[in-house]
Design an enzyme around this catalytic site. Structure first.
Site, PDB file in Angstrom:
ATOM      1  N   PHE A  78     -47.493 -38.522  37.609  1.00 34.19           N
ATOM      2  CA  PHE A  78     -47.222 -37.734  36.396  1.00 34.19           C
ATOM      3  C   PHE A  78     -46.212 -36.636  36.712  1.00 34.19           C
ATOM      4  O   PHE A  78     -45.905 -36.377  37.878  1.00 34.19           O
ATOM      5  CB  PHE A  78     -48.526 -37.131  35.850  1.00 34.19           C
ATOM      6  N   PHE A  80     -45.805 -33.108  37.388  1.00 36.90           N
ATOM      7  CA  PHE A  80     -45.047 -33.476  38.577  1.00 36.90           C
ATOM      8  C   PHE A  80     -46.002 -33.586  39.752  1.00 36.90           C
ATOM      9  O   PHE A  80     -46.193 -32.629  40.493  1.00 36.90           O
ATOM     10  CB  PHE A  80     -43.976 -32.414  38.879  1.00 36.90           C
TER      11      PHE A  80
HETATM   12 CU   LIG Z   1     -41.541 -37.846  39.402  1.00 41.68          CU
END
Ligand SMILES: [Cu+2]
Length: 160
Positions: A78, A80
Site C-alpha cells: 500500500f 507507503f
Molecule cells: Cu510503492
C-alpha cells in the site's frame, strides 16, 4: 545479360542463421535457469475488488500462515508500506506469496533474490520462493507510487 539475382544472398542467409541461432541460445539459457536455478516467475492469480481489499478480502488480515508444512503469505502493498510489516518464515521451506494493492501500483523487490513483481491494484500476484539463507531481507518498492515511494520498505525475516 547475366542474372546475378539470388533468392537469398549468401550474407543474408548467414544473418538468418545467426538470428535463429541466437533465439535458440536464449531459449536454452532461459529453460536452464528456470528449471535449475530457481528463477522466480510471478503469475497473475486472479482479480480482486480493490474496494474490499482492506475490509473483507483474504488480504484484509495480512498474514503468514503455515499450510501443510509450507507458508502462505497474504501481503498488501500500500502507499507507503507493506502489511504485514514483517514477514517471518523459516529457511528451506517454500513460501507462496499472494500480493495485491488497495490503492496504486507498487513493486515487491526482495533484495538479494530474483523476486521483483509488479503489484497492480485489482490483480493478485502469486509467486513461490524458497529462502536458502537465513537473515533479514529488505522489500523495496520498484514502481514509483507517490510522495512516500522512496520510504516504502518491508522486511522478510528468514530464521534458521
Ligand atoms: Cu510503492
Amino acid at each position: 545479360m547475366q542474372d546475378n539475382h539470388k533468392v537469398v544472398e549468401a550474407y543474408e542467409r548467414g544473418w538468418l542463421i545467426f538470428g535463429l541461432a541466437m533465439i535458440l541460445v536464449f531459449i536454452v539459457i532461459i529453460s536452464y535457469t528456470v528449471l535449475n536455478r530457481g528463477e522466480t516467475i510471478s503469475r497473475g492469480a486472479g482479480q480482486i475488488d480493490v474496494a474490499t481489499v482492506r475490509t473483507t478480502s483474504p488480504f484484509a488480515n495480512p498474514r503468514v500462515e503455515q499450510v501443510g508444512g509450507e507458508y502462505v503469505a497474504y501481503v498488501q502493498a500500500f502507499a507507503f508500506g507493506y502489511l504485514p510489516a514483517e514477514i517471518k518464515v523459516k529457511k528451506g521451506i517454500k513460501v507462496t506469496f499472494y500480493i495485491t494493492s488497495p490503492d496504486v501500483q507498487h513493486g515487491f523487490y526482495v533484495e538479494g533474490t530474483n523476486i521483483n513483481p509488479q503489484i497492480i491494484p485489482g490483480e493478485v500476484t502469486k509467486l513461490e520462493y524458497v529462502f536458502k539463507k537465513a537473515g533479514t531481507y529488505r522489500i523495496v518498492c520498484n514502481e514509483y507510487c507517490g510522495i512516500g515511494h522512496a520510504q516504502m520498505f518491508g522486511k522478510i525475516v528468514v530464521e534458521e
